[in-house]
Design a protein around this motif. Structure first.
Motif, mmCIF file in Angstrom:
data_model
loop_
_atom_site.group_PDB
_atom_site.id
_atom_site.type_symbol
_atom_site.label_atom_id
_atom_site.label_comp_id
_atom_site.label_asym_id
_atom_site.label_seq_id
_atom_site.Cartn_x
_atom_site.Cartn_y
_atom_site.Cartn_z
ATOM 1 N N HIS A 5 -49.872 -34.637 25.744
ATOM 2 C CA HIS A 5 -49.527 -35.333 24.562
ATOM 3 C C HIS A 5 -48.705 -34.641 23.570
ATOM 4 C CE1 HIS A 5 -50.015 -38.174 21.062
ATOM 5 N NE2 HIS A 5 -50.392 -36.978 20.557
ATOM 6 N N HIS A 6 -48.499 -33.369 23.804
ATOM 7 C CA HIS A 6 -48.012 -32.438 22.610
ATOM 8 C C HIS A 6 -46.822 -31.991 23.483
ATOM 9 C CE1 HIS A 6 -51.310 -32.621 19.869
ATOM 10 N NE2 HIS A 6 -52.228 -32.199 20.933
ATOM 11 N N GLY A 7 -46.349 -32.125 24.768
ATOM 12 C CA GLY A 7 -45.360 -31.901 25.437
ATOM 13 C C GLY A 7 -45.519 -30.476 26.080
ATOM 14 N N ARG A 35 -41.312 -35.156 22.812
ATOM 15 C CA ARG A 35 -42.266 -34.133 22.818
ATOM 16 C C ARG A 35 -41.770 -32.744 23.226
ATOM 17 N NH1 ARG A 35 -46.808 -37.152 26.604
ATOM 18 N NH2 ARG A 35 -46.804 -39.512 25.229
#
Length: 649
Positions: free
Chosen positions: A284-286, A340
């Protein structure tokens, strides 16, 4: 006192700098008096010591390798002797011809091969190998630039013959889903390419899928050039010598013959292509939480342009989105993945320079129609982010496998240069403590502070000049500009030889090949590729300057509005509003006062009336003179209208 080896870059005023071959060392200043018989581009051994003022400087101890093989210049005939005089002021020697040129006359422009380098006892000598067309037209000036930078125009016949054979042996389609060399079949995945409108050498294709837990699976497929270009073949030797494709307006000098670069290796839509794939799983945060690498067969399902993707994702043109509904889901996921990755890269301190470049618009006959600012929008950044992620992942994998790597490295800023840069941004109003070594995220704060203001372009340019140049190396020191601990080039093997090396090392890591050169050879190859890259960049810059000056030739006496973009002790540069072209207003042409450079305000200041000419001032000018040989346009000031800058805040 110490000794280093590096490449000499001469300045037209006679002094020079030596860039050490070993990464991590600053450039060494060489005064003109200590230059000896060295020539621009030579590999030299330098003794480094402090001068009388306590500053470090070097003297040429020995010439390790002569790099200049030919010279471009004007024929001169005096007192019964022929010579060639270069217009490149960095070439300090006149060449004496060992034999009279046939069918040529005084004033002709020629290419001459060097047969004897200068020394204390002998002058520079050579022989004419080519007569250039009469100077002044666009085609003749293009030929001049190509010859000056020693760029190869044609492929040797054995190379062309081998390329044709490779193409004839390659199947057009792969019928079986199970291939003998262990390639994965990814033809069902909706890969797409996104490139410029005129691009023909498609290196990369991308695809993405959304997964549970807000994860994204990303595929980056890169043309498997190494399948067709085998080590030590005629194709390989020529590609290595060139090391890079060179891009001019309306023309390309490719690293590989076009039958490969624009056809067999190019990832054309709806055609089976061989690729090396980086498959990444993003959180989700890359963050990359899984990474896999393998050879594959795939097809690009669509050839998109940056302009089209911008209209779909940024402008959100409803009618166009309906027409391309089958692409939208993939594009939206790719855009989310890039966002992201960009956010994560920004958090770790990666620098994002904003230095727009000119785009030369040619008409159907090849003439210069217009010059405008190159568009860089989110569609460009999507591909940039995905390629950076794939490059980092491959570099990490090769380090883990211990098979060697050609890294793309970027050293931190030189303390003296960055100190001068800090003083300037402080004068312009930036508040902040400076300390060494400087963290990249601090420099990013400075770039953001000046974003949208008159000095933005200058600050970006000055910071870039304060930093080391990114190079290739077998020794990993990280990439300062990207704030990356481990980085390589994997994504453009059609046009960059280091990427081809990385592909071969990947196959070695998989056990599919046994190509594993020792680190010392990898370093030599890295240095060569870095050198050829610098050569191509210099040629591309000169070609842009050439097109600008030719474009302005028929505009003598015309009046334009512009903005002061840069101020120096010899005048100021003006960027025109109508065209993305710069010209110089010389100091001596300014009327009504005696002007001098004010370091405090980065401006020209009148001694009597205290009038300032500073960055961001809007001015009206006329085109006074165009000097084609200098690639420079000279302007005459009519009047000014001040605009807002940080110095006014």
């Amino acid at each position: 006192m110490s000794t280093i080896i590096g490449e000499l870059s001469l300045h037209y005023e006679g002094y020079g700098f030596v860039a050490p071959t070993q990464s991590g060392h600053p450039d060494v200043f060489i005064p003109a008096r200590l230059m000896g018989d060295a020539m621009h581009g030579d590999l030299v051994e330098v003794t480094v010591r402090k001068n009388a003022k306590g500053l470090m400087e070097g003297s040429i101890k020995a010439i390790v390798q002569r790099r200049l093989k030919q010279m471009v210049g004007r024929l001169e005939y005096q007192a019964g002797k022929w010579s060639v005089l270069s217009e490149d002021q960095r070439v300090r020697h006149k060449m004496r011809l060992v034999s009279a040129p046939r069918g040529m006359q005084h004033g002709d422009y020629v290419v001459a091969k060097i047969t004897q380098y200068p020394s204390e006892k002998r002058p520079l000598e050579g022989e004419v190998i080519e007569q250039l067309p009469k100077r002044g037209s666009l085609p003749s000036e293009v030929e001049y630039v190509i010859a000056k930078h020693q760029l190869p125009k044609m492929f040797p016949e054995p190379v062309e013959r081998e390329a044709s054979f490779v193409k004839s042996e390659a199947p057009t389609r792969y019928a079986s889903r199970d291939t003998s060399d262990g390639r994965k079949d990814l033809r069902s995945l909706p890969f797409i390419t996104i490139d410029g409108d005129d691009a023909k050498d498609f290196d990369d294709a991308v695809c993405a899928q959304k997964l549970p837990n807000d994860r994204i699976r990303l595929w980056v497929a890169i043309a498997d050039v190494s399948h067709y270009v085998q080590p030590h073949s005629a194709l390989d030797k020529e590609a290595y010598e060139r090391a890079t494709s060179v891009y001019f307006p309306g023309r390309v000098l490719p690293m590989l013959p076009e039958i490969l670069s624009n056809d067999l290796c190019s990832l054309k839509p709806h055609e089976d292509r061989l690729a090396l794939v980086a498959e990444l799983l993003l959180s989700h945060h890359g963050e990359v939480i899984e990474e896999h690498f393998y050879p594959a067969i795939f097809q690009s399902h669509a050839r998109l342009t940056y302009t089209l993707v911008r209209r779909l994702l940024v402008d959100k043109e409803e009618s166009l989105r309906k027409e391309t509904q089958f692409l939208l889901e993939t594009l939206e996921i790719l855009s989310e993945a890039a966002e992201r990755l960009k956010n994560l890269r920004s958090m770790r301190g990666s620098l994002d320079f904003d230095l727009p470049e000119p785009e030369i618009i040619l008409d159907l006959t090849g003439g210069i129609e217009h010059i405008e600012k190159t568009e860089r929008n989110w569609s460009h950044q999507i591909i940039e982010e995905l390629m950076i992620a794939a490059n980092e992942a491959v570099a990490r994998f090769l380090v883990k496998k211990k098979v060697g790597c050609v890294f793309r490295v970027h050293d931190g800023p030189d303390p003296e240069k960055i100190s001068r840069f800090y003083k300037i941004v402080q004068r312009l109003g930036f508040q902040g403590r400076f300390h060494f070594p400087v963290p990249s995220h601090h420099l990013m704060k400075i770039l953001k502070y000046f974003k949208g203001h008159a000095e933005m372009r200058l600050i970006n340019s000055m910071l870039l000049r304060s930093m080391a140049q990114a190079v290739y190396s077998a020794n990993n020191i990280g990439h300062f500009g990207l704030a990356s601990k481990c980085y390589c080039h994997f994504t453009s093997p059609i046009r960059r030889y280091p990427d081809l090396i990385v592909h071969r090392l990947l196959k070695t890591a998989w056990g599919d090949a046994k190509w594993r050169p020792p680190e010392i050879l990898l370093e030599q190859m890295s240095e060569h590729c870095s050198r050829q890259e610098r050569r191509s960049m210099e040629a591309e810059r000169e070609m842009i300057a050439l097109h600008m000056t030719l474009f302005m030739q028929d505009k003598l006496g015309e009046t334009y509005e512009g903005v002061i973009s840069h101020v120096t002790k010899f005048g100021f540069f003006v960027e025109l509003i109508d065209y993305f072209v710069e010209g110089l207003v010389p100091l001596e042409s300014l009327k009504g006062d005696i002007y001098a450079f004010d370091q405090e305000h980065l401006a020209l200041k009148g001694k009597r009336h205290k009038k300032l000419f500073k960055i961001g001032d809007r001015v009206r000018i006329t085109v006074e003179e165009v000097k084609l040989s200098e690639r420079r346009t000279f302007l005459n000031l009519l009047d000014t209208k001040n605009t807002f800058s940080k110095m006014d805040a």
